[in-house]
Design a protein around this motif. Structure first.
Motif, PDB file in Angstrom:
ATOM      1  N   PHE A  37       0.777  -1.090   0.106  1.00 45.93           N
ATOM      2  CA  PHE A  37       0.090   0.146  -0.122  1.00 45.93           C
ATOM      3  C   PHE A  37       0.800   1.241   0.361  1.00 45.93           C
ATOM      4  O   PHE A  37       0.640   2.117  -0.893  1.00 45.93           O
ATOM      5  CB  PHE A  37      -1.003   0.002   1.215  1.00 45.93           C
ATOM      6  CG  PHE A  37      -1.881   1.335   1.138  1.00 45.93           C
ATOM      7  CD1 PHE A  37      -2.885   1.515   0.398  1.00 45.93           C
ATOM      8  CD2 PHE A  37      -1.560   2.240   2.090  1.00 45.93           C
ATOM      9  CE1 PHE A  37      -3.646   2.328   0.608  1.00 45.93           C
ATOM     10  CE2 PHE A  37      -2.389   3.410   2.338  1.00 45.93           C
ATOM     11  CZ  PHE A  37      -3.637   3.563   1.437  1.00 45.93           C
ATOM     12  N   TYR A  38       1.768   1.559   0.790  1.00 48.83           N
ATOM     13  CA  TYR A  38       2.614   2.604   1.099  1.00 48.83           C
ATOM     14  C   TYR A  38       3.684   2.982   0.161  1.00 48.83           C
ATOM     15  O   TYR A  38       3.866   4.117  -0.228  1.00 48.83           O
ATOM     16  CB  TYR A  38       3.247   2.626   2.458  1.00 48.83           C
ATOM     17  CG  TYR A  38       2.184   3.135   3.710  1.00 48.83           C
ATOM     18  CD1 TYR A  38       1.527   4.255   3.716  1.00 48.83           C
ATOM     19  CD2 TYR A  38       1.731   2.184   4.511  1.00 48.83           C
ATOM     20  CE1 TYR A  38       0.649   4.668   4.711  1.00 48.83           C
ATOM     21  CE2 TYR A  38       0.832   2.469   5.625  1.00 48.83           C
ATOM     22  CZ  TYR A  38       0.420   3.853   5.557  1.00 48.83           C
ATOM     23  OH  TYR A  38      -0.498   3.802   6.586  1.00 48.83           O
ATOM     24  N   VAL A  39       4.167   1.811  -0.273  1.00 49.42           N
ATOM     25  CA  VAL A  39       5.322   2.163  -1.405  1.00 49.42           C
ATOM     26  C   VAL A  39       4.765   2.877  -2.711  1.00 49.42           C
ATOM     27  O   VAL A  39       5.152   3.986  -2.915  1.00 49.42           O
ATOM     28  CB  VAL A  39       6.221   0.896  -1.829  1.00 49.42           C
ATOM     29  CG1 VAL A  39       7.008   1.188  -3.104  1.00 49.42           C
ATOM     30  CG2 VAL A  39       6.970   0.297  -0.601  1.00 49.42           C
ATOM     31  N   PRO A  40       3.765   2.519  -3.200  1.00 50.51           N
ATOM     32  CA  PRO A  40       3.040   3.039  -4.536  1.00 50.51           C
ATOM     33  C   PRO A  40       2.733   4.348  -4.148  1.00 50.51           C
ATOM     34  O   PRO A  40       2.613   5.272  -4.761  1.00 50.51           O
ATOM     35  CB  PRO A  40       1.929   2.242  -4.973  1.00 50.51           C
ATOM     36  CG  PRO A  40       2.235   0.777  -4.322  1.00 50.51           C
ATOM     37  CD  PRO A  40       3.058   1.037  -3.139  1.00 50.51           C
ATOM     38  N   VAL A  41       1.900   4.574  -2.906  1.00 51.97           N
ATOM     39  CA  VAL A  41       1.410   5.776  -2.248  1.00 51.97           C
ATOM     40  C   VAL A  41       2.577   6.996  -2.348  1.00 51.97           C
ATOM     41  O   VAL A  41       2.476   8.029  -2.664  1.00 51.97           O
ATOM     42  CB  VAL A  41       0.713   5.840  -0.909  1.00 51.97           C
ATOM     43  CG1 VAL A  41       0.361   7.002  -0.395  1.00 51.97           C
ATOM     44  CG2 VAL A  41      -0.469   5.087  -1.115  1.00 51.97           C
ATOM     45  N   VAL A  42       3.689   6.667  -1.599  1.00 54.49           N
ATOM     46  CA  VAL A  42       4.763   7.322  -1.270  1.00 54.49           C
ATOM     47  C   VAL A  42       5.301   7.829  -2.780  1.00 54.49           C
ATOM     48  O   VAL A  42       5.690   8.912  -3.324  1.00 54.49           O
ATOM     49  CB  VAL A  42       5.954   6.624  -0.676  1.00 54.49           C
ATOM     50  CG1 VAL A  42       7.151   7.523  -0.520  1.00 54.49           C
ATOM     51  CG2 VAL A  42       5.204   6.636   0.857  1.00 54.49           C
ATOM     52  N   LEU A  43       5.657   6.948  -3.678  1.00 51.06           N
ATOM     53  CA  LEU A  43       6.464   7.048  -4.894  1.00 51.06           C
ATOM     54  C   LEU A  43       5.486   7.780  -5.917  1.00 51.06           C
ATOM     55  O   LEU A  43       5.841   8.793  -6.457  1.00 51.06           O
ATOM     56  CB  LEU A  43       6.429   5.610  -5.713  1.00 51.06           C
ATOM     57  CG  LEU A  43       7.658   4.913  -5.306  1.00 51.06           C
ATOM     58  CD1 LEU A  43       7.715   3.302  -5.998  1.00 51.06           C
ATOM     59  CD2 LEU A  43       8.965   5.235  -5.755  1.00 51.06           C
TER      60      LEU A  43
END
Length: 314
Positions: free
Chosen positions: A253-259
């Motif tokens: 969830f968070y890796v694509p959000v941050v990227l």
């Protein structure tokens, strides 16, 4: 009508581009998107069914997981069917109010997902750092209160968005250069001062990602401290293995959000289709991956799924 010539108007419809720059490849791009959506639907409905019928899974961790599955289903369904309609039928039109509704649901449930991942990290913290009080701390009432608080926070933060967007005049174009009604993609079409929307969007994003992620990291620091105090190597491995599925869900969830956030704010030279694909990945990847990961890592779920397929094959 693609371009609006009036000086101040609220359009009846917007036109979604899909994946800008890759229009010729829309049919082929639709195949992995459709496959991921089907897997997400099947995986999450199966997970919900198994958690409901398997009495041994009626505990806090899996109750949170079932709420996460419902959130994932809403999150993926709010965008993917329309995206597939664009890919297959060139059905780019979306009613103005339907666009605002889509915007509300996709952003609200993305915030809800973040809150649930935080709640699940608290669940793992209590289970490992305070196991004797696990059932007394995480009662059904507490779980309901956490879920309601997560929903109220998401709705409270996102309710202003449709009203803020609706008040703008749109005199430039009604073409949204995105595959869904993402807040800032729509706001860019307004011919008015959008500073407040820009600031509000940044504050909400920083608040959600920053605060939730900070507490998740803090939970795992305390979990690791407790785990490495265990005398037995086997006990340490067993304790950490209970967190593996949740850690995977966090990363997906968070890796694509941050990227996506970094590319959107600082990657002016990055091609638009890269940003759109990243924005779609955090709406579709978690719903697809979460049930698979939890199904593989959880013995009761794995055995129940195998039993279902075994019974069907008879």
């Amino acid at each position: 009508m693609l371009v609006l010539n009036t000086t101040s108007v609220q359009p009846s419809t917007f036109l979604l581009v899909g994946i800008p720059g890759l229009e010729a490849e829309h049919y082929w791009i639709s195949l992995p998107f459709c496959s991921a959506y089907i897997i997400a639907l099947m995986g999450n409905f199966t997970l919900l069914f198994i958690i409901k019928v398997e009495v041994s899974l009626h505990e806090p961790m899996y109750i949170f997981l079932s709420i996460l599955s419902v959130t994932d289903l809403v999150l993926s369904t709010s965008t993917t069917p329309k995206l597939l309609a664009i890919f297959w039928f060139n059905s780019r039109e979306i009613n103005f109010h339907a666009c605002l509704t889509q915007m509300f649901f996709l952003h609200s449930f993305a915030i809800m997902e973040s809150a649930l991942l935080l709640a699940m990290s608290f669940d793992r913290y209590v289970a490992i750092c305070n196991p004797l009080r696990y059932t007394t701390i995480l009662t059904n009432q507490v779980i309901i209160q956490i879920a309601v608080a997560a929903l109220i926070r998401a709705v409270a933060l996102m309710t202003p968005l449709p009203f803020l967007v609706k008040r703008f005049p749109y005199c430039r174009s009604n073409i949204v250069h995105h595959s869904y009604c993402e807040h800032m993609a729509v706001v860019k079409l307004a011919c008015a001062d959008t500073t407040f929307n820009n600031i509000y969007g940044i504050i909400v994003a920083l608040f959600i990602v920053g605060v939730d992620l900070m507490f998740i990291v803090l939970s795992y620091i305390m979990i690791l401290r407790a785990v490495f105090r265990l005398a037995s190597k086997e006990a340490r491995f067993k304790a950490l293995s209970t967190c593996a599925s949740h850690i995977c869900a966090i990363l997906v969830f968070y890796v694509p959000v941050v990227l996506s956030s970094v590319v959107h704010r600082f990657g002016q030279s990055v091609a638009p289709h890269i940003h759109i694909l990243l924005a779609n990945s955090y709406l579709l990847l978690p719903p697809m991956v979460n049930p698979i990961v939890y199904g593989v890592k959880t013995k009761q779920i794995r055995e129940r799924v195998l039993k279902l397929f075994h019974n069907k094959s008879k």
